[in-house]
Design an enzyme around this catalytic site. Structure first.
Site, PDB file in Angstrom:
ATOM      1  CB  CYS A   1      -0.935  -0.001   1.191  1.00 37.55           C
ATOM      2  SG  CYS A   1      -2.042  -1.409   1.189  1.00 37.55           S
TER       3      CYS A   1
ATOM      4  CG  HIS B   1      -2.679   3.641   2.636  1.00 35.33           C
ATOM      5  ND1 HIS B   1      -3.370   3.309   1.490  1.00 35.33           N
ATOM      6  CD2 HIS B   1      -2.669   2.522   3.408  1.00 35.33           C
ATOM      7  CE1 HIS B   1      -3.757   2.049   1.573  1.00 35.33           C
ATOM      8  NE2 HIS B   1      -3.351   1.553   2.726  1.00 35.33           N
TER       9      HIS B   1
ATOM     10  CG  ASN C   1      -6.488  -0.432   2.107  1.00 36.69           C
ATOM     11  OD1 ASN C   1      -5.927  -0.075   1.073  1.00 36.69           O
ATOM     12  ND2 ASN C   1      -5.839  -0.894   3.158  1.00 36.69           N
TER      13      ASN C   1
END
Ligand code: ACO
Length: 324
Positions: A113, A249, A279
């Site tokens: 990520c 993020h 996500n």
């Protein structure tokens, strides 16, 4: 270290299919209340018809239109994904074909990520090294195909989508202070295995679990620390120039709240859209950049810190002076 380049266009693409928490309640033992309280996520987009490559191409075309560059202006394409449709060729090569780009360098970066931050540092460095004026960075993820839909502690957290930026060399530094870290010996905290070798002579079983596996609480503790360290590092690197906004993020609203608490930033200085998309791994930051720009939340001249964390375990940040 500073790099003389700037972001001149942004694009994003998410699947049509919206799946809200109530739709998950219908297929597993969970609740909207539990998910919202623990994560801030209300809904996510999941691939039904689209492919990872198609989302990447769509986001790339939008970013190029926004930047007013043609496919042949692009000298390098960097793809960023952990869920490509193909092991090879790279996502970047697939995008090169999809946008009708002629000869260019094309390669992928994978850092979980944190991928977009690693890839932004990579593309600007490569542009310097290769003497290229214009680069295209595309992050695209189809995480829903690697979920265990019986693991309610993980599958509720993720979504699918893609984001892209066009980067141009510039006189003034707009992409500054890349800070990239990877913690050794943490590969068991968050991982997705690939299929093992099951050639006729191999002892391996073909039915390995290839879905995302995560120690949620360990990730939470790591993420909070990683965000704090990244933000403080970038602030120190900026010296007297203040950071105006943070695009983190988008994994979990509570992690973002903890990051605000452990730094002097207000929560409303953090861009948050995890409620809508969950996500999407390396795609969360460029999708957020696209939305933040279009809504006017990001303004030309803002000093914006991009910060992230993910599998590896990796984390880091980079400052972008918004130029569009
Ligand atoms: N619905 C209802 N109950 C659930 C669910 C669910 N979806 N998932 C777990 N539970 C239950 C558990 O079974 C447990 O029940 P029990 O007490 O009867 O055993 C209870 O809820 C508490 O479980 P915990 O795991 O302790 O819940 P926690 O408060 O830690 O929240 C979560 C779990 C949301 C995963 C949290 O740990 C977290 O956010 N971690 C970070 C995860 C993350 O952000 N990962 C991605 C970052 S890296 C990247 O982007 C790839």
């Amino acid at each position: 270290m500073s790099i003389s380049a700037k972001i001149v266009g942004v694009g994003a693409c998410v699947p049509q299919k919206m799946v809200d928490n109530h739709m998950l309640e219908a297929i597993m033992d969970t609740s909207d209340e539990w998910i919202v309280k623990r994560t801030g996520i209300r809904e996510r987009r999941l691939v039904t018809e689209e492919t990872n490559t198609e989302m990447a191409i769509s986001a790339a075309k939008q970013a190029m239109d926004h930047a007013d560059v043609s496919p042949d202006d692009i000298g390098i394409i960097v793809g960023c994904t952990i869920t490509s449709d193909f092991a090879t060729p790279s996502l970047a090569s697939l995008v090169q074909k999809g946008i009708g780009c002629g000869m260019a360098a094309a390669m992928d970066v994978a850092a979980g990520c944190t991928g977009f931050i690693y890839a932004l540092a990579t593309i600007t460095s490569m542009m310097d090294t290769l003497g290229v004026d214009t680069g295209l960075l595309v992050a695209a993820e189809n995480l829903s195909c690697r979920m265990n839909w019986e693991d309610r502690a993980t599958c509720i957290l993720f979504g699918d989508g893609a984001g892209a930026v066009v980067v141009k060399r510039s006189e003034e530094n707009h992409i500054k202070h890349p800070f990239l870290r990877a913690i050794p010996d943490t590969d068991d905290v968050l991982f997705i295995k690939n299929k093992r070798n099951d050639n006729p002579w191999s002892a391996a079983q073909a039915n390995d679990d290839i879905s995302l596996t995560m120690k949620g609480q360990d990730v939470f503790v790591f993420a909070v620390d990683a965000m704090e360290k990244s933000i403080k590092h970038l602030e120190a690197a900026m010296g007297d120039t203040k950071i105006d906004k943070i695009v983190p993020h988008q994994a979990n609203n509570r992690i973002i709240q903890f990051a605000a608490n452990s730094t002097h930033f207000d929560k409303d200085q953090f861009y948050v859209n995890v409620d809508k998309y969950a996500n999407t791994s390396s795609a969360t930051i460029p999708i957020a950049l696209k939305e933040a720009h279009d809504s006017g939340w990001l303004k030309k001249g803002d000093e914006v810190a991009l910060v992230g964390f993910g599998a590896g375990l990796t984390y880091g940040g980079i400052v972008v002076k918004w130029a569009i």
